[in-house]
Design an enzyme around this catalytic site. Structure first.
Site, PDB file in Angstrom:
ATOM      1  N   ASN A  10      -7.924  36.605  42.561  1.00 57.08           N
ATOM      2  CA  ASN A  10      -7.319  36.071  41.331  1.00 57.08           C
ATOM      3  C   ASN A  10      -8.158  34.876  40.866  1.00 57.08           C
ATOM      4  O   ASN A  10      -8.285  33.875  41.583  1.00 57.08           O
ATOM      5  CB  ASN A  10      -5.871  35.648  41.636  1.00 57.08           C
ATOM      6  CG  ASN A  10      -5.166  35.093  40.417  1.00 57.08           C
ATOM      7  OD1 ASN A  10      -5.744  34.312  39.665  1.00 57.08           O
ATOM      8  ND2 ASN A  10      -3.915  35.462  40.221  1.00 57.08           N
ATOM      9  N   HIS A  13      -7.659  30.272  38.204  1.00 54.47           N
ATOM     10  CA  HIS A  13      -7.877  28.826  38.281  1.00 54.47           C
ATOM     11  C   HIS A  13      -9.319  28.409  37.994  1.00 54.47           C
ATOM     12  O   HIS A  13      -9.613  27.225  37.880  1.00 54.47           O
ATOM     13  CB  HIS A  13      -7.359  28.277  39.611  1.00 54.47           C
ATOM     14  CG  HIS A  13      -5.863  28.431  39.690  1.00 54.47           C
ATOM     15  ND1 HIS A  13      -5.042  28.083  38.642  1.00 54.47           N
ATOM     16  CD2 HIS A  13      -5.062  28.936  40.655  1.00 54.47           C
ATOM     17  CE1 HIS A  13      -3.783  28.359  38.970  1.00 54.47           C
ATOM     18  NE2 HIS A  13      -3.782  28.879  40.180  1.00 54.47           N
ATOM     19  N   HIS A  53      -4.326  36.643  34.895  1.00 52.72           N
ATOM     20  CA  HIS A  53      -2.997  36.538  34.307  1.00 52.72           C
ATOM     21  C   HIS A  53      -3.138  35.785  32.986  1.00 52.72           C
ATOM     22  O   HIS A  53      -3.441  34.589  32.987  1.00 52.72           O
ATOM     23  CB  HIS A  53      -2.091  35.762  35.277  1.00 52.72           C
ATOM     24  CG  HIS A  53      -0.662  35.659  34.847  1.00 52.72           C
ATOM     25  ND1 HIS A  53       0.286  35.026  35.626  1.00 52.72           N
ATOM     26  CD2 HIS A  53      -0.009  36.104  33.756  1.00 52.72           C
ATOM     27  CE1 HIS A  53       1.466  35.080  35.019  1.00 52.72           C
ATOM     28  NE2 HIS A  53       1.316  35.723  33.880  1.00 52.72           N
ATOM     29  N   ARG A  55      -1.178  34.181  30.415  1.00 54.02           N
ATOM     30  CA  ARG A  55       0.217  33.765  30.255  1.00 54.02           C
ATOM     31  C   ARG A  55       0.545  33.554  28.782  1.00 54.02           C
ATOM     32  O   ARG A  55      -0.334  33.289  27.965  1.00 54.02           O
ATOM     33  CB  ARG A  55       0.458  32.467  31.023  1.00 54.02           C
ATOM     34  CG  ARG A  55       0.211  32.583  32.521  1.00 54.02           C
ATOM     35  CD  ARG A  55       0.506  31.277  33.215  1.00 54.02           C
ATOM     36  NE  ARG A  55       1.911  30.956  33.111  1.00 54.02           N
ATOM     37  CZ  ARG A  55       2.783  31.016  34.125  1.00 54.02           C
ATOM     38  NH1 ARG A  55       2.372  31.358  35.322  1.00 54.02           N
ATOM     39  NH2 ARG A  55       4.039  30.709  33.931  1.00 54.02           N
ATOM     40  N   ARG A  59      -2.143  28.827  29.510  1.00 50.15           N
ATOM     41  CA  ARG A  59      -2.547  27.590  30.199  1.00 50.15           C
ATOM     42  C   ARG A  59      -3.868  27.721  30.949  1.00 50.15           C
ATOM     43  O   ARG A  59      -4.525  26.742  31.215  1.00 50.15           O
ATOM     44  CB  ARG A  59      -1.458  27.122  31.156  1.00 50.15           C
ATOM     45  CG  ARG A  59      -1.308  27.960  32.371  1.00 50.15           C
ATOM     46  CD  ARG A  59      -0.258  27.415  33.296  1.00 50.15           C
ATOM     47  NE  ARG A  59       1.049  27.396  32.677  1.00 50.15           N
ATOM     48  CZ  ARG A  59       2.187  27.345  33.372  1.00 50.15           C
ATOM     49  NH1 ARG A  59       2.155  27.291  34.678  1.00 50.15           N
ATOM     50  NH2 ARG A  59       3.343  27.350  32.763  1.00 50.15           N
ATOM     51  N   GLU A  80      -2.140  40.785  35.336  1.00 50.17           N
ATOM     52  CA  GLU A  80      -0.760  40.311  35.527  1.00 50.17           C
ATOM     53  C   GLU A  80      -0.194  39.923  34.176  1.00 50.17           C
ATOM     54  O   GLU A  80      -0.858  39.241  33.393  1.00 50.17           O
ATOM     55  CB  GLU A  80      -0.746  39.068  36.417  1.00 50.17           C
ATOM     56  CG  GLU A  80      -1.002  39.355  37.857  1.00 50.17           C
ATOM     57  CD  GLU A  80      -0.955  38.075  38.675  1.00 50.17           C
ATOM     58  OE1 GLU A  80      -0.568  37.013  38.148  1.00 50.17           O
ATOM     59  OE2 GLU A  80      -1.322  38.133  39.841  1.00 50.17           O
ATOM     60  N   THR A 111       3.634  31.413  39.247  1.00 49.51           N
ATOM     61  CA  THR A 111       4.685  32.422  39.285  1.00 49.51           C
ATOM     62  C   THR A 111       5.634  32.137  40.448  1.00 49.51           C
ATOM     63  O   THR A 111       5.234  32.157  41.595  1.00 49.51           O
ATOM     64  CB  THR A 111       4.047  33.817  39.457  1.00 49.51           C
ATOM     65  OG1 THR A 111       3.003  33.941  38.513  1.00 49.51           O
ATOM     66  CG2 THR A 111       5.070  34.902  39.237  1.00 49.51           C
ATOM     67  N   GLU A 161       3.904  44.546  44.729  1.00 44.59           N
ATOM     68  CA  GLU A 161       3.224  43.417  45.362  1.00 44.59           C
ATOM     69  C   GLU A 161       4.321  42.519  45.918  1.00 44.59           C
ATOM     70  O   GLU A 161       5.131  41.968  45.157  1.00 44.59           O
ATOM     71  CB  GLU A 161       2.358  42.649  44.361  1.00 44.59           C
ATOM     72  CG  GLU A 161       1.645  41.469  45.036  1.00 44.59           C
ATOM     73  CD  GLU A 161       0.666  40.750  44.122  1.00 44.59           C
ATOM     74  OE1 GLU A 161       0.037  41.400  43.266  1.00 44.59           O
ATOM     75  OE2 GLU A 161       0.533  39.523  44.281  1.00 44.59           O
ATOM     76  N   HIS A 201       0.471  35.669  46.848  1.00 46.70           N
ATOM     77  CA  HIS A 201       0.985  34.347  46.471  1.00 46.70           C
ATOM     78  C   HIS A 201       1.019  33.411  47.677  1.00 46.70           C
ATOM     79  O   HIS A 201       1.744  33.655  48.633  1.00 46.70           O
ATOM     80  CB  HIS A 201       2.375  34.397  45.830  1.00 46.70           C
ATOM     81  CG  HIS A 201       2.641  33.160  45.020  1.00 46.70           C
ATOM     82  ND1 HIS A 201       2.375  33.065  43.674  1.00 46.70           N
ATOM     83  CD2 HIS A 201       3.069  31.960  45.398  1.00 46.70           C
ATOM     84  CE1 HIS A 201       2.669  31.862  43.254  1.00 46.70           C
ATOM     85  NE2 HIS A 201       3.089  31.165  44.275  1.00 46.70           N
TER      86      HIS A 201
END
Ligand code: PXP
Length: 253
Positions: A10, A13, A53, A55, A59, A80, A111, A161, A201
């Site tokens: 992922n 970030h 993801h 969003r 962000r 996602e 999340t 998941e 996660h």
């Protein structure tokens, strides 16, 4: 039977860092770091898929990033998204291999909690159908709860998941064992129902091996810890180190 777990990286970030300085300035030649380059580096480190993801509040990843990442790599893309018309439209344009449906509220840092597939069943059915009709496989990001696993099967998702956040945040060995038990039960049920079982996660370089007690896992989705480690060793190396830790998993009980 020993089997390599797949690693989905992922890269949200990477965009978080860019947005810290360049929000609204994506066209600037200075807008770095690039999520698309991170996807290329992740592949070089042994990633099996890339997760992003976009969003509702944008962000970190922007819609444009999604297309650039898809173009930059031939790895399967896991998109996602929250269950909104805006995201369905982006997914149909993007054509990722998978969509992972996640809950999304504006206030959360990341999340938090899995999607309530059972409770939101009726509103999820058309989304699942629309995306599957477009050839996109569906994953449901759910708490390790048999009720949610069964609802995910009933709605015809290909994958689940399992949310490992409670496991990762457990503050004693005892609480962690309880979370592992929940994950085991949910994974066994998912396997019985023919679902591909993934997990994600809060997984990091320290806690990952404790998850090896959970059977039938196919893929881990890992983000924050890899991006954090990359500050010290570079992105490719950070992914490669995680890949190495993932060797030796046995999917059978
Ligand atoms: N899986 C899902 C559904 C997520 O939303 C996230 C990011 O919050 C992850 C996996 C990766 O989590 P982390 O960044 O803690 O590794």
């Amino acid at each position: 039977m020993e089997m390599n777990l797949l690693l989905g990286v992922n890269i949200d970030h990477v965009a978080t860092l860019r947005q810290a300085r360049y929000t609204g300035m994506l066209d600037s030649p200075n807008a770095e770091p690039s999520p698309a380059t991170a996807a290329i580096d992740a592949k070089a480190g042994g990633a099996d898929s890339i997760t992003i993801h976009v969003r509702g509040d944008r962000r970190h990843m922007q819609e444009e990033d999604a297309y650039l990442v898809k173009k930059a790599t031939d790895l399967p893309l896991n998109f996602e998204m929250g269950n909104t018309q805006e995201m369905i439209d982006i997914a149909l344009k993007l054509q990722p291999e998978y969509v992972c449906l996640v809950p999304e509220t504006r206030e959360e840092v990341t999340t938090e909690g899995g999607l309530d597939v059972a409770g939101l069943y009726d509103s999820l059915v058309p989304t699942v159908k629309t995306l599957q009709d477009a050839g996109i496989k569906i994953s449901m990001f759910i708490d390790p709860d048999v009720y949610q696993v069964e609802a995910s099967s009933k709605i015809d998702a290909e994958m689940i998941e399992l949310h490992t956040g409670c496991f990762a945040n457990a503050d004693s060995g005892c609480a962690r064992d309880e979370e592992i038990d929940r994950l085991k039960i949910a994974s066994v049920r998912g396997h019985e129902l023919g679902l591909q079982v993934n997990a994600g996660h809060g997984i990091n370089y320290e806690n990952i091996k404790a998850l090896y007690e959970v059977p039938y896992l196919k893929e881990f989705n890992i983000g924050h810890t890899i991006v954090a480690r990359s500050v010290r060793v570079g992105f490719t190396q950070a992914v490669a180190e995680m890949r190495t830790l993932m060797e030796g998993y046995s999917p059978e009980l």
